[in-house]
Design an enzyme around this catalytic site. Sequence first.
Site, PDB file in Angstrom:
ATOM      1  N   LYS A 172      76.109  79.098  18.432  1.00 53.09           N
ATOM      2  CA  LYS A 172      75.442  79.166  17.122  1.00 53.09           C
ATOM      3  C   LYS A 172      75.562  77.768  16.517  1.00 53.09           C
ATOM      4  O   LYS A 172      76.658  77.304  16.206  1.00 53.09           O
ATOM      5  CB  LYS A 172      76.126  80.210  16.244  1.00 53.09           C
ATOM      6  CG  LYS A 172      75.518  80.340  14.865  1.00 53.09           C
ATOM      7  CD  LYS A 172      76.068  81.581  14.179  1.00 53.09           C
ATOM      8  CE  LYS A 172      75.883  81.540  12.680  1.00 53.09           C
ATOM      9  NZ  LYS A 172      76.413  82.729  12.020  1.00 53.09           N
ATOM     10  N   ASP A 227      77.876  91.889   5.129  1.00 47.75           N
ATOM     11  CA  ASP A 227      76.499  91.816   5.617  1.00 47.75           C
ATOM     12  C   ASP A 227      76.315  92.713   6.843  1.00 47.75           C
ATOM     13  O   ASP A 227      75.705  92.321   7.839  1.00 47.75           O
ATOM     14  CB  ASP A 227      76.140  90.356   5.949  1.00 47.75           C
ATOM     15  CG  ASP A 227      74.635  90.113   5.891  1.00 47.75           C
ATOM     16  OD1 ASP A 227      73.910  90.972   5.329  1.00 47.75           O
ATOM     17  OD2 ASP A 227      74.174  89.074   6.399  1.00 47.75           O
ATOM     18  N   GLU A 237      70.978  93.824  12.497  1.00 48.40           N
ATOM     19  CA  GLU A 237      70.892  92.471  13.071  1.00 48.40           C
ATOM     20  C   GLU A 237      72.259  91.880  13.359  1.00 48.40           C
ATOM     21  O   GLU A 237      72.396  90.973  14.177  1.00 48.40           O
ATOM     22  CB  GLU A 237      70.189  91.509  12.097  1.00 48.40           C
ATOM     23  CG  GLU A 237      68.764  91.820  11.776  1.00 48.40           C
ATOM     24  CD  GLU A 237      68.641  92.690  10.525  1.00 48.40           C
ATOM     25  OE1 GLU A 237      69.369  93.710  10.423  1.00 48.40           O
ATOM     26  OE2 GLU A 237      67.824  92.367   9.661  1.00 48.40           O
ATOM     27  N   ASN A 238      73.249  92.385  12.657  1.00 44.88           N
ATOM     28  CA  ASN A 238      74.577  91.793  12.795  1.00 44.88           C
ATOM     29  C   ASN A 238      75.526  92.637  13.635  1.00 44.88           C
ATOM     30  O   ASN A 238      76.743  92.526  13.538  1.00 44.88           O
ATOM     31  CB  ASN A 238      75.172  91.522  11.408  1.00 44.88           C
ATOM     32  CG  ASN A 238      74.479  90.334  10.754  1.00 44.88           C
ATOM     33  OD1 ASN A 238      73.842  89.534  11.442  1.00 44.88           O
ATOM     34  ND2 ASN A 238      74.581  90.217   9.446  1.00 44.88           N
ATOM     35  N   ASP A 272      78.145  87.625  12.943  1.00 46.85           N
ATOM     36  CA  ASP A 272      77.738  86.954  11.705  1.00 46.85           C
ATOM     37  C   ASP A 272      78.697  87.219  10.538  1.00 46.85           C
ATOM     38  O   ASP A 272      78.467  88.088   9.695  1.00 46.85           O
ATOM     39  CB  ASP A 272      76.307  87.349  11.313  1.00 46.85           C
ATOM     40  CG  ASP A 272      75.782  86.414  10.221  1.00 46.85           C
ATOM     41  OD1 ASP A 272      76.537  85.515   9.787  1.00 46.85           O
ATOM     42  OD2 ASP A 272      74.620  86.594   9.808  1.00 46.85           O
TER      43      ASP A 272
HETATM   44  N1  LIG Z   1      77.329  86.083  20.262  1.00 50.00           N
HETATM   45  C1  LIG Z   1      76.042  86.397  20.293  1.00 50.00           C
HETATM   46  N2  LIG Z   1      75.478  86.867  21.432  1.00 50.00           N
HETATM   47  C2  LIG Z   1      74.168  87.184  21.481  1.00 50.00           C
HETATM   48  N3  LIG Z   1      73.326  87.082  20.419  1.00 50.00           N
HETATM   49  C3  LIG Z   1      73.831  86.616  19.272  1.00 50.00           C
HETATM   50  C4  LIG Z   1      75.204  86.247  19.148  1.00 50.00           C
HETATM   51  N4  LIG Z   1      75.420  85.821  17.877  1.00 50.00           N
HETATM   52  C5  LIG Z   1      74.248  85.918  17.250  1.00 50.00           C
HETATM   53  N5  LIG Z   1      73.283  86.396  18.082  1.00 50.00           N
HETATM   54  C6  LIG Z   1      71.876  86.646  17.757  1.00 50.00           C
HETATM   55  O1  LIG Z   1      71.436  85.687  16.820  1.00 50.00           O
HETATM   56  C7  LIG Z   1      71.095  86.331  15.586  1.00 50.00           C
HETATM   57  C8  LIG Z   1      71.519  85.439  14.438  1.00 50.00           C
HETATM   58  O2  LIG Z   1      72.934  85.254  14.501  1.00 50.00           O
HETATM   59  P1  LIG Z   1      73.798  85.132  13.183  1.00 50.00           P
HETATM   60  O3  LIG Z   1      73.417  86.263  12.279  1.00 50.00           O
HETATM   61  O4  LIG Z   1      75.212  84.968  13.521  1.00 50.00           O
HETATM   62  O5  LIG Z   1      73.240  83.750  12.630  1.00 50.00           O
HETATM   63  P2  LIG Z   1      72.759  83.381  11.195  1.00 50.00           P
HETATM   64  O6  LIG Z   1      72.477  81.929  11.193  1.00 50.00           O
HETATM   65  O7  LIG Z   1      73.717  83.889  10.190  1.00 50.00           O
HETATM   66  O8  LIG Z   1      71.424  84.163  11.174  1.00 50.00           O
HETATM   67  P3  LIG Z   1      70.706  84.776   9.945  1.00 50.00           P
HETATM   68  O9  LIG Z   1      70.402  83.643   9.032  1.00 50.00           O
HETATM   69  O10 LIG Z   1      69.497  85.356  10.643  1.00 50.00           O
HETATM   70  O11 LIG Z   1      71.637  85.827   9.376  1.00 50.00           O
HETATM   71  C9  LIG Z   1      71.815  87.675  15.622  1.00 50.00           C
HETATM   72  O12 LIG Z   1      71.144  88.640  14.843  1.00 50.00           O
HETATM   73  C10 LIG Z   1      71.766  88.011  17.102  1.00 50.00           C
HETATM   74  O13 LIG Z   1      70.520  88.563  17.453  1.00 50.00           O
END
Ligand SMILES: Nc1ncnc2c1ncn2[C@@H]1O[C@H](COP(=O)(O)OP(=O)(O)OP(=O)(O)O)[C@@H](O)[C@H]1O
Length: 581
Positions: free
Chosen positions: A96, A189, A193-194, A222
């Site tokens: 990430k 949250d 999605e999370n 997340d």
């Molecule tokens: N460890 C992981 N393995 C696989 N997919 C992941 C993983 N972490 C995150 N994702 C995918 O990426 C998406 C976004 O990740 P995350 O929510 O952590 O990031 P974010 O920058 O906070 O995104 P958002 O702004 O959309 O909330 C998740 O909904 C998931 O689909």
Amino acid sequence: MSQSGAISSSGSTDSSDSSSNFPNLNLTVAELAAREVARLSKQRTQKGGGSTAIFLQLSDMLKHRYKLISPIRPSMSNSEVILAYDQILDTQVALKVINKASLTDAEKWRVLRETGLLKKLSHPNIIKLQDFHETETCYVFVLEYMKDGDLFDLVKETGALTSAQVRIIAAQVALGLRYLHARRVIHRDIKPENIGIRFPTSMEGDDTSDNYEHWTEVKLIDFGLSTYAKSGRATTPCGTLGYMAPEILFIGLHECEYTSAVDMWAFGCLLYILLTGAPPFELGIVPQSKLDVVVSYPPSIWSKVPANAQQAVESCLNPNPETRITAAKFLDLAWFQEDDEAEGEDESTGPRDDVTVGDIECESNDGDTSEGTSDNCTGSCSGRSYFSVDSRAQSDAAEKSSVQIKDSAQKAAVGIANKRMDTAESRMKSHMFHNRPSDEDLPSEVDPPIGHSSKHKAKGLHQPVPVEARRAKSIADLIAKYKDEQEDDAAATEFDLESLTLDREPHLEGWLRLSDLLRPSASKDKQDKELELQTERKQEMFGSIEGDSDDRHVIVRVTTDDRSSAEPAEVAVNVVNRPLF
Ligand SMILES: Nc1ncnc2c1ncn2[C@@H]1O[C@H](COP(=O)(O)OP(=O)(O)OP(=O)(O)O)[C@@H](O)[C@H]1O
């Protein structure tokens, strides 16, 4: 998640299973990055935005270790999640990557707080932070990879799941929440999605009801909005509209604080979605007071959900946070005590053709639908396209679930409430989401996650899965197993999180650094030596220290005279998670 979308050596996408085949390993990282940049540029041009700089920076920084494979979640704001191959550990990881340039100082602090929290959490249902890097331009979380995506995409593709499937997910989410809440961490949250998912690698002919390795795994991901609430209470309004508990919406109006109960409300919304294929609440109405909130369940949808599952959802969607079920109590519900046969017959509650994603709206108490409220929907602050409101479904108000407002003369109130939602929404955005895109900036549809469609069907998620039902028999064992384990170290890890508030308790700083010095990458022997050395030093400063360790933990008990209090006191037990490799 399969590797469709992965770059093959010919530069095309590769749909083969990457766990056994990494065609990209013959390419240099620079080549890989260049190809990905080209591909992403194209993709983003089509989407109308996004920064490729993140990718370039990342390849530069981590070229000796990680081979970039493909984006998991294309960048739509200032972060991007990328599938990569860790050449040292010989495993796939999710990177990430957060672009620092667009972050304010407060947002940077939040990223570091997310890291601080994640690195202290260790639970099978919480995503594992394997490493963290900071460069001049970006932050990089190295996370364990959830290969089958997240619950949002799963439900969007398959519709409702069976009660047997949902309770396997529910038990694990509740275990994760229970672990967090015992340590006074509020996720803030919780939404589909999370929640990351990983289907079992082998499902054939196994009789592995007591082998938890073979369950569909779910993990909370997340932690960007999570907080360690030392007092158990928090005050900042944040979350995703549609999942936010009434009390959090009232912050600044009728309420000034909330607790981890907000996660349980959001969990109720999540379960409702999994069981029915549609979210429970339209987002355009903010109730006028806590007492006004009534959650109603449309009979035609709700009657198809088994009673025990209904009870689970309803106990979470209790408007009163004081009496709302806790994660610990949730695990005692009858739903998790059901036997194998009962769940095996649960076919009527499986994915249903008559419940489509999008069957949801909000109505005022007099039965009028609240027109135009979809304008106020934020849905997902992550910007992913949410369940759209189906106009045919809108005309059938009796079929919808809703948050209703008791006082029937609410037409005016709906208008006021909608205005408030605007205010609440913009306030929340400015406080918490200002690094995220506004709804207008977001594409109305986002590409489906790579490699999902066929996979979910192949895994049988369109049908009740007998093997899952069989495993469900042991759900009580699963819960008991992890509940027991967690009881033991709750206090310890909770204290560990105190390091986030060291400014308030400076006398603890010295020995807390004891754990910081135990580098996760160091071998067990090295860690033991460091621990010994540091223990000696800290003993001089703080008094008696007992250390103990096993394969996974270093436990340090410190008794100190604290320099500021007259009596010696045991201040804490500190747990440091050892790396599992
Ligand atoms: N460890 C992981 N393995 C696989 N997919 C992941 C993983 N972490 C995150 N994702 C995918 O990426 C998406 C976004 O990740 P995350 O929510 O952590 O990031 P974010 O920058 O906070 O995104 P958002 O702004 O959309 O909330 C998740 O909904 C998931 O689909």
